[in-house]
Design an enzyme around this catalytic site. Structure first.
Site, PDB file in Angstrom:
ATOM      1  N   ALA A 121       5.774  -2.621  -8.254  1.00  0.00           N
ATOM      2  CA  ALA A 121       7.020  -1.977  -8.697  1.00  0.00           C
ATOM      3  C   ALA A 121       6.892  -0.469  -8.569  1.00  0.00           C
ATOM      4  CB  ALA A 121       7.315  -2.325 -10.158  1.00  0.00           C
ATOM      5  N   GLY A 144      -0.465   1.734  -3.713  1.00  0.00           N
ATOM      6  CA  GLY A 144      -1.785   1.157  -3.987  1.00  0.00           C
ATOM      7  C   GLY A 144      -2.813   1.610  -2.966  1.00  0.00           C
ATOM      8  N   TYR A 183      14.738   2.765 -14.620  1.00  0.00           N
ATOM      9  CA  TYR A 183      13.439   2.086 -14.524  1.00  0.00           C
ATOM     10  C   TYR A 183      13.351   0.967 -15.563  1.00  0.00           C
ATOM     11  CZ  TYR A 183       8.552   1.235 -15.669  1.00  0.00           C
ATOM     12  OH  TYR A 183       7.365   0.621 -15.961  1.00  0.00           O
ATOM     13  N   LEU A 213       0.816  -1.224   0.000  1.00  0.00           N
ATOM     14  CA  LEU A 213       0.000   0.000   0.000  1.00  0.00           C
ATOM     15  C   LEU A 213       0.851   1.277   0.000  1.00  0.00           C
ATOM     16  CD1 LEU A 213      -2.991  -1.028   2.343  1.00  0.00           C
ATOM     17  CD2 LEU A 213      -2.797  -1.229  -0.141  1.00  0.00           C
TER      18      LEU A 213
END
Ligand code: UDP
Length: 333
Positions: A75, A36, A141, A33
């Site tokens: 990620a 998210g 990335y 989280l």
């Protein structure tokens, strides 16, 4: 199928979880989280709040449930941040993937779907992009994503992992019922930023660069609806087989310029959406769009959202009903 979904509380992950649940799967979400939202997770899925850095937790999860497959979304996603703090990306995006794969190897779980990216192609010499283009990633990335693809390929050879790496183009849109959608903080993506202007939360959209060698001088991207991406994951997990390595471009094959996206958003929202033209953003590539012949032929995948108006329309439906997103944590300044 019993499926573990890492990052299932994130943008693409949460739409995918919903599709997996609707298809009758037994889904467990593992998400720390950090980006998210618990509210984004389908209530029919189980949410475990925890971190992939925690080997003991991973081992407990895999001991408690005989997962048949893993979908790995978790990620960091901000390319600019990866340039500033690359080791955080190698640690979180590569290290955690390796730990997850080690746990899978230990528990003999051999089906995996990985959220990869078209950014692994770097600056391709021509368009559209096919899967056999050289991968020369241009940011930490993208290099970290490619490193995971390599770890997967070597795992397929060494211990029979079966995997599909879906190289996403630009995920966009939201569930048509407007209940879940995109909520990043900070938000850097074009479509949500444009819609924030229509909501009155920002005064204008900055267009990063108008002197690219494209049809109107702005960058071209391949916007693919997040629910179409979810279907691609369903097809991928249904067809993955131990020892087989597969790679697919997950894009529509159609490119839109930044100006075209703004025009669509004006039509969809009825708002004037003022723009201001500014310098190019570091690291942006002029054009990226997929040749999606392979995924269409091999997975029988056909994006249902073939009009940008419908993609932006679904995003607008989410943003106007949730102007503060999931509203579950204080916003960064
Ligand atoms: N872009 C823009 N203004 C914004 C955000 C993005 O002009 O506020 C441009 C960006 O330079 C790129 C395109 O929109 O050409 C898509 O950017 P986004 O960050 O959505 O996705 P990316 O392709 O970088 O993953």
């Amino acid at each position: 199928m019993k499926i573990l979904v890492t990052g299932g509380a994130g943008y693409v992950g949460s739409h995918c979880v919903r599709a997996l649940v609707a298809a009758g799967n037994d889904v467990c979400v593992l998400d720390n989280l950090s980006a998210g939202h618990a509210k984004a997770v389908d209530p029919k899925a189980r949410l475990v709040v925890g971190d992939l850095v925690d080997r003991v937790l991973l081992d407990q999860l895999f001991s408690a449930v005989r997962f048949e497959a893993v979908l790995h979304f978790a990620a960091f996603i901000e390319v600019g941040q990866s340039v500033i703090d690359p080791l955080a990306f190698y640690d979180n995006n590569v290290g955690n993937s390796v730990r997850l794969l080690q746990t899978m190897q230990k528990h003999a779980v051999k089906r995996f779907v990985f959220s990869s990216t078209c950014a692994t192609y770097g600056i391709p010499p021509k368009m559209p992009i096919t899967e056999d283009f050289a991968q020369i990633p241009a940011s930490p990335y993208a290099r970290a994503k490619l490193a995971v693809e390599w770890a997967l390929a070597d795992s397929a050879t060494a211990w029979g992992l079966g995997f599909t790496a879906l190289r996403y183009f630009n995920a966009a849109g939201a569930a048509p019922d407007g209940t879940i959608g995109e909520d990043h903080d900070p938000e850097t993506h074009l479509i949500p930023n444009v819609l924030k202007v229509a909501l009155g939360q920002r005064e204008c959209v900055k267009i990063f660069g108008t002197d690219y060698p494209t049809r109107d001088g702005t960058c071209v991207r391949d916007y693919v609806h997040v629910d179409d991406l979810a279907v691609a994951h369903l097809r991928a997990i249904e067809t993955v087989s131990p020892g087989a390595a597969r790679y697919y471009n997950a894009g529509t094959g159609r490119g839109a310029t930044v100006r075209e996206v703004v025009d669509v958003a004006r039509r969809v929202t009825g708002h004037a959406i003022p723009i201001v033209e500014v310098e190019r953003r570091a690291g942006d590539v002029p054009e990226l769009y997929a040749d999606s012949t392979k995924i269409r032929a091999e997975l029988g995948w056909t994006p249902r959202y073939d009009k940008l108006d419908d993609i932006v329309g679904s995003a607008w439906n989410w943003h106007k009903n949730h102007p503060n997103g999931f509203d579950d944590r204080p916003r960064k300044a």
